[in-house]
Design a protein around this motif. Structure first.
Motif, PDB file in Angstrom:
ATOM      1  N   VAL A  15      36.716  52.512  37.732  1.00  0.00           N
ATOM      2  CA  VAL A  15      37.575  53.515  37.076  1.00  0.00           C
ATOM      3  C   VAL A  15      38.959  52.890  36.985  1.00  0.00           C
ATOM      4  CG1 VAL A  15      38.553  55.824  37.180  1.00  0.00           C
ATOM      5  CG2 VAL A  15      36.222  55.415  38.018  1.00  0.00           C
ATOM      6  N   SER A  16      39.343  52.469  35.799  1.00  0.00           N
ATOM      7  CA  SER A  16      40.578  51.705  35.605  1.00  0.00           C
ATOM      8  C   SER A  16      41.680  52.591  35.051  1.00  0.00           C
ATOM      9  CB  SER A  16      40.345  50.534  34.640  1.00  0.00           C
ATOM     10  OG  SER A  16      39.434  49.615  35.192  1.00  0.00           O
ATOM     11  N   GLN A  17      42.799  52.616  35.761  1.00  0.00           N
ATOM     12  CA  GLN A  17      43.956  53.332  35.242  1.00  0.00           C
ATOM     13  C   GLN A  17      44.675  52.454  34.232  1.00  0.00           C
ATOM     14  OE1 GLN A  17      46.083  54.894  38.848  1.00  0.00           O
ATOM     15  NE2 GLN A  17      45.569  56.817  37.846  1.00  0.00           N
ATOM     16  N   GLN A  18      45.204  53.096  33.200  1.00  0.00           N
ATOM     17  CA  GLN A  18      45.855  52.391  32.101  1.00  0.00           C
ATOM     18  C   GLN A  18      47.370  52.557  32.231  1.00  0.00           C
ATOM     19  OE1 GLN A  18      43.576  50.634  30.036  1.00  0.00           O
ATOM     20  NE2 GLN A  18      42.373  51.396  31.770  1.00  0.00           N
ATOM     21  N   PHE A  19      48.048  51.487  32.625  1.00  0.00           N
ATOM     22  CA  PHE A  19      49.485  51.564  32.893  1.00  0.00           C
ATOM     23  C   PHE A  19      50.309  51.232  31.649  1.00  0.00           C
ATOM     24  CE2 PHE A  19      47.714  51.208  37.129  1.00  0.00           C
ATOM     25  CZ  PHE A  19      48.498  52.091  37.850  1.00  0.00           C
ATOM     26  N   THR A  20      49.957  51.865  30.552  1.00  0.00           N
ATOM     27  CA  THR A  20      50.768  51.722  29.347  1.00  0.00           C
ATOM     28  C   THR A  20      51.957  52.673  29.411  1.00  0.00           C
ATOM     29  OG1 THR A  20      49.356  53.326  28.204  1.00  0.00           O
ATOM     30  CG2 THR A  20      48.821  50.984  27.930  1.00  0.00           C
ATOM     31  N   GLN A  21      52.984  52.389  28.596  1.00  0.00           N
ATOM     32  CA  GLN A  21      54.193  53.212  28.595  1.00  0.00           C
ATOM     33  C   GLN A  21      53.920  54.584  27.992  1.00  0.00           C
ATOM     34  OE1 GLN A  21      57.658  52.203  29.458  1.00  0.00           O
ATOM     35  NE2 GLN A  21      57.907  54.408  29.320  1.00  0.00           N
ATOM     36  N   ARG A  24      51.575  42.064  39.832  1.00  0.00           N
ATOM     37  CA  ARG A  24      50.845  41.187  38.917  1.00  0.00           C
ATOM     38  C   ARG A  24      49.623  41.904  38.357  1.00  0.00           C
ATOM     39  NH1 ARG A  24      51.248  35.873  38.102  1.00  0.00           N
ATOM     40  NH2 ARG A  24      52.656  35.687  39.889  1.00  0.00           N
ATOM     41  N   ASN A  25      48.979  42.726  39.178  1.00  0.00           N
ATOM     42  CA  ASN A  25      47.796  43.474  38.747  1.00  0.00           C
ATOM     43  C   ASN A  25      47.985  44.943  39.097  1.00  0.00           C
ATOM     44  OD1 ASN A  25      45.227  44.383  37.996  1.00  0.00           O
ATOM     45  ND2 ASN A  25      44.308  43.760  39.948  1.00  0.00           N
ATOM     46  N   PRO A  26      48.700  45.714  38.277  1.00  0.00           N
ATOM     47  CA  PRO A  26      48.928  47.122  38.612  1.00  0.00           C
ATOM     48  C   PRO A  26      47.646  47.941  38.688  1.00  0.00           C
ATOM     49  CG  PRO A  26      49.668  46.635  36.367  1.00  0.00           C
ATOM     50  CD  PRO A  26      49.349  45.332  37.012  1.00  0.00           C
ATOM     51  N   GLN A  27      46.572  47.507  37.980  1.00  0.00           N
ATOM     52  CA  GLN A  27      45.318  48.254  38.063  1.00  0.00           C
ATOM     53  C   GLN A  27      44.675  48.134  39.445  1.00  0.00           C
ATOM     54  OE1 GLN A  27      42.888  46.945  34.754  1.00  0.00           O
ATOM     55  NE2 GLN A  27      43.706  48.574  33.445  1.00  0.00           N
ATOM     56  N   GLY A  28      45.167  47.188  40.240  1.00  0.00           N
ATOM     57  CA  GLY A  28      44.667  47.060  41.608  1.00  0.00           C
ATOM     58  C   GLY A  28      45.331  48.013  42.580  1.00  0.00           C
ATOM     59  N   LEU A  29      46.356  48.757  42.129  1.00  0.00           N
ATOM     60  CA  LEU A  29      47.002  49.735  43.008  1.00  0.00           C
ATOM     61  C   LEU A  29      46.024  50.843  43.369  1.00  0.00           C
ATOM     62  CD1 LEU A  29      50.470  50.008  41.242  1.00  0.00           C
ATOM     63  CD2 LEU A  29      50.018  48.940  43.448  1.00  0.00           C
ATOM     64  N   ALA A  42      45.391  54.658  44.099  1.00  0.00           N
ATOM     65  CA  ALA A  42      45.967  55.980  43.869  1.00  0.00           C
ATOM     66  C   ALA A  42      45.887  56.824  45.136  1.00  0.00           C
ATOM     67  CB  ALA A  42      45.239  56.679  42.728  1.00  0.00           C
ATOM     68  N   GLN A  43      46.975  57.565  45.412  1.00  0.00           N
ATOM     69  CA  GLN A  43      47.055  58.391  46.614  1.00  0.00           C
ATOM     70  C   GLN A  43      47.203  59.873  46.300  1.00  0.00           C
ATOM     71  OE1 GLN A  43      47.078  57.028  50.107  1.00  0.00           O
ATOM     72  NE2 GLN A  43      45.955  55.708  48.704  1.00  0.00           N
ATOM     73  N   GLY A  44      47.236  60.233  45.020  1.00  0.00           N
ATOM     74  CA  GLY A  44      47.517  61.607  44.663  1.00  0.00           C
ATOM     75  C   GLY A  44      49.009  61.870  44.696  1.00  0.00           C
ATOM     76  N   GLY A  45      49.436  62.935  44.071  1.00  0.00           N
ATOM     77  CA  GLY A  45      50.861  63.234  44.025  1.00  0.00           C
ATOM     78  C   GLY A  45      51.636  62.241  43.173  1.00  0.00           C
ATOM     79  N   ASN A  46      50.916  61.588  42.228  1.00  0.00           N
ATOM     80  CA  ASN A  46      51.555  60.627  41.319  1.00  0.00           C
ATOM     81  C   ASN A  46      52.110  59.407  42.038  1.00  0.00           C
ATOM     82  OD1 ASN A  46      50.965  61.858  38.952  1.00  0.00           O
ATOM     83  ND2 ASN A  46      53.020  62.552  38.502  1.00  0.00           N
ATOM     84  N   VAL A  47      51.502  58.998  43.142  1.00  0.00           N
ATOM     85  CA  VAL A  47      51.955  57.797  43.836  1.00  0.00           C
ATOM     86  C   VAL A  47      50.769  56.870  44.070  1.00  0.00           C
ATOM     87  CG1 VAL A  47      53.882  58.962  44.973  1.00  0.00           C
ATOM     88  CG2 VAL A  47      51.676  58.784  46.156  1.00  0.00           C
ATOM     89  N   TRP A  48      51.093  55.583  44.193  1.00  0.00           N
ATOM     90  CA  TRP A  48      50.107  54.554  44.507  1.00  0.00           C
ATOM     91  C   TRP A  48      50.613  53.755  45.706  1.00  0.00           C
ATOM     92  CZ3 TRP A  48      51.714  55.753  39.599  1.00  0.00           C
ATOM     93  CH2 TRP A  48      50.739  56.137  38.672  1.00  0.00           C
ATOM     94  N   ILE A  49      49.687  53.045  46.349  1.00  0.00           N
ATOM     95  CA  ILE A  49      50.067  52.077  47.366  1.00  0.00           C
ATOM     96  C   ILE A  49      49.470  50.727  46.966  1.00  0.00           C
ATOM     97  CG2 ILE A  49      50.276  53.745  49.233  1.00  0.00           C
ATOM     98  CD1 ILE A  49      47.510  52.833  50.212  1.00  0.00           C
ATOM     99  N   ARG A  50      50.075  49.655  47.467  1.00  0.00           N
ATOM    100  CA  ARG A  50      49.591  48.319  47.132  1.00  0.00           C
ATOM    101  C   ARG A  50      48.261  48.067  47.832  1.00  0.00           C
ATOM    102  NH1 ARG A  50      49.705  44.775  51.078  1.00  0.00           N
ATOM    103  NH2 ARG A  50      49.260  43.109  49.573  1.00  0.00           N
ATOM    104  N   SER A  51      47.520  47.129  47.281  1.00  0.00           N
ATOM    105  CA  SER A  51      46.261  46.702  47.879  1.00  0.00           C
ATOM    106  C   SER A  51      46.157  45.196  47.737  1.00  0.00           C
ATOM    107  CB  SER A  51      45.077  47.393  47.195  1.00  0.00           C
ATOM    108  OG  SER A  51      44.942  46.912  45.862  1.00  0.00           O
ATOM    109  N   VAL A  52      45.088  44.634  48.281  1.00  0.00           N
ATOM    110  CA  VAL A  52      44.874  43.197  48.130  1.00  0.00           C
ATOM    111  C   VAL A  52      44.710  42.854  46.662  1.00  0.00           C
ATOM    112  CG1 VAL A  52      43.314  41.301  48.679  1.00  0.00           C
ATOM    113  CG2 VAL A  52      43.865  43.009  50.425  1.00  0.00           C
ATOM    114  N   SER A  62      46.046  44.335  44.042  1.00  0.00           N
ATOM    115  CA  SER A  62      47.295  44.454  43.265  1.00  0.00           C
ATOM    116  C   SER A  62      48.246  43.298  43.529  1.00  0.00           C
ATOM    117  CB  SER A  62      48.003  45.770  43.582  1.00  0.00           C
ATOM    118  OG  SER A  62      48.490  45.772  44.915  1.00  0.00           O
ATOM    119  N   GLY A  63      48.160  42.708  44.718  1.00  0.00           N
ATOM    120  CA  GLY A  63      49.107  41.676  45.108  1.00  0.00           C
ATOM    121  C   GLY A  63      50.365  42.287  45.695  1.00  0.00           C
ATOM    122  N   GLU A  64      51.246  41.434  46.167  1.00  0.00           N
ATOM    123  CA  GLU A  64      52.492  41.890  46.755  1.00  0.00           C
ATOM    124  C   GLU A  64      53.440  42.436  45.679  1.00  0.00           C
ATOM    125  OE1 GLU A  64      53.365  42.145  49.853  1.00  0.00           O
ATOM    126  OE2 GLU A  64      51.629  41.182  50.763  1.00  0.00           O
ATOM    127  N   ALA A  65      54.317  43.344  46.096  1.00  0.00           N
ATOM    128  CA  ALA A  65      55.310  43.897  45.178  1.00  0.00           C
ATOM    129  C   ALA A  65      56.369  42.849  44.833  1.00  0.00           C
ATOM    130  CB  ALA A  65      55.971  45.123  45.801  1.00  0.00           C
TER     131      ALA A  65
END
Length: 438
Positions: free
Chosen positions: A64-70, A356-361, A363-373, A375-378
């Motif tokens: 399930v891929s989120q689309q981080f378009t503007q 580098r890979n925002p689709q790797g973030l 999702a935590q709900g409440g319109n926030v994400w956390i990093r993952s392996v 997504s890479g480092e911020a």
């Protein structure tokens, strides 16, 4: 007979409808990003691999891929609403859990002065020191000052004005005892006032009186300038004292004289800044004001020509104390605090994060994400630098969900569900036919 293909198709269509429904539900959620279902086919494993004529056994949900378009940016009437025009995420924290990332810029100021979202997560950035200088480094929760701004004593005054060369001579002839009568407007040509501030931020009214003297033999014009602060005459003496007065409290010598050439224009004297030492006194409202020594007074921009007297520019650097009255946030993320005395200074700067890979973030709900392996480092930076977008204050980023497309996708998923159900029904009918053989 196998029902696997049809069953997997039903599950896939159901999950697709779930995702479409979630997109539609969040089509009005600011900062929300739509998702799409990504499926893959499934084949049975064999010892030597699948044969050339292998038939698949259905489909499975690969991701399930989120689309981080503007998303579109809509303006609001709230200066605390922030939209990112371009790449990057706001960083928010509760001070305990890992940093969270969001595109939803609905922020507020809590009672402690922190900039927070609806879940009380604090916006992160760089603080500013007491003078308003941004202190780059590790991002921390942005907190607005609550103590107001201290007063500043006036140290410089710059004034530009024009004196009318057609004005009559009002200076007394040589040998006359008194220089000017401040209560008699016929003894001077023009007067103007401005305000300076003492160390407590109290206003001191300074009035300058301009008196034209008779031209010298070369035709040069001299203007006497008398200075009064809260009704007390003063001169350029560094101590602000020692000026001679007549019996009526009028100064007998001017604060300074300005000499213009016969052709007018800029003065030939003075050619450097003057010193203004304002004495202590009592304001019109009865407030005792402190002396202000060492003010640099610049009148090098004075002119004399054949037009009416006018002050064309006046600046001074002092101000009264003030309380925080509001904030503005610039495109580069600088949070500008505005005070009731008209002053403003930076209170911090928002820091953005990119991946580098925002689709790797995650999702935590409440319109926030956390990093993952994945997504890479911020990658952090200030708005407008590199690949970071700029910030638009008084605006919010809408969801990037295309509602029309989602409705079409919903019809397609519904048809797929019906078609897969039909394959199961057909398999059932074939199986029933076999069972009925005699």
């Amino acid at each position: 007979m196998s029902f696997q293909q049809g069953l997997s198709g039903l599950n896939a269509a159901a999950k697709s409808l779930d995702i479409i429904g979630n997109n539609i539900a969040n089509s009005a959620t600011y900062g929300s990003k739509g998702s799409r279902a990504e499926f893959s086919d499934v084949y049975a494993a064999a010892l030597n691999g699948a044969g050339l004529n292998s038939v698949g056994i259905g489909t499975t949900l690969a991701a399930v891929s989120q689309q981080f378009t503007q998303g579109n940016i809509s303006t609001t009437d709230n200066p605390m609403d922030l939209a990112i025009n371009g790449g990057g995420f706001f960083q928010v924290t509760d001070g305990v859990n890992p940093t969270r990332y969001t595109r939803n810029g609905q922020f507020k100021i809590n009672r402690e002065g922190f900039i927070v979202n609806n879940d009380a997560l604090k916006l992160m950035g760089y603080p500013a020191d007491g003078t308003g200088v941004i202190q780059p480094g590790t991002a921390q929760p942005l907190q607005l000052p609550t103590a107001g701004i201290a007063p500043a004593v006036t140290t410089t005054v710059k004034m530009e004005f024009n004196l009318d060369s057609r004005a009559k001579v009002t200076a007394p002839s040589a040998g006359t005892a008194t220089g000017i009568d401040l209560k008699d407007s016929t003894t001077y040509n023009n007067a103007t006032s401005f305000t300076v501030f003492d160390a407590k931020g109290q206003e001191v009214a300074v009035t300058l009186y301009y008196q034209k003297a008779a031209p010298d033999p070369t035709g040069a014009n001299t203007w006497n300038v008398y200075a009064v602060a809260n009704g007390t005459p003063f001169d350029t003496d560094a101590a602000g004292a020692g000026i001679a007065l007549d019996g009526f409290g009028n100064p007998t010598t001017p604060y300074t004289t300005i000499t213009f050439p016969p052709t007018g224009g800029k003065p030939t004297a003075p050619t450097t800044d003057l010193t203004m030492a304002v004495p202590a006194g009592t304001s019109a409202t009865g407030v005792s004001t402190l002396p202000i020594a060492g003010i640099t007074f610049n009148i090098l921009g004075a002119n004399e020509n054949g037009s009416s007297f006018a002050v064309t520019a006046l600046t001074q650097d002092g101000y009264a104390p003030g309380q925080l009255s509001g904030i503005t946030i610039a495109a580069n993320g600088v949070v500008q605090a505005r005070y009731s005395n008209g002053q403003s200074k930076p209170a911090g700067q928002v820091e953005l994060a990119a991946f580098r890979n925002p689709q790797g973030l995650q999702a935590q709900g409440g319109n926030v994400w956390i990093r993952s392996v994945a997504s890479g480092e911020a990658i952090v930076g200030v708005p407008g630098d590199g690949n970071m977008g700029s910030i638009q204050s008084g605006a919010l980023e809408e969801s990037n969900v295309d509602l029309t497309a989602e409705l079409v996708n919903m019809v397609t998923a519904q048809r797929a569900y019906q078609a897969n159900a039909q394959t199961i029904k057909t398999q059932d009918q074939v199986l029933q036919t076999i069972v009925n053989l005699r």
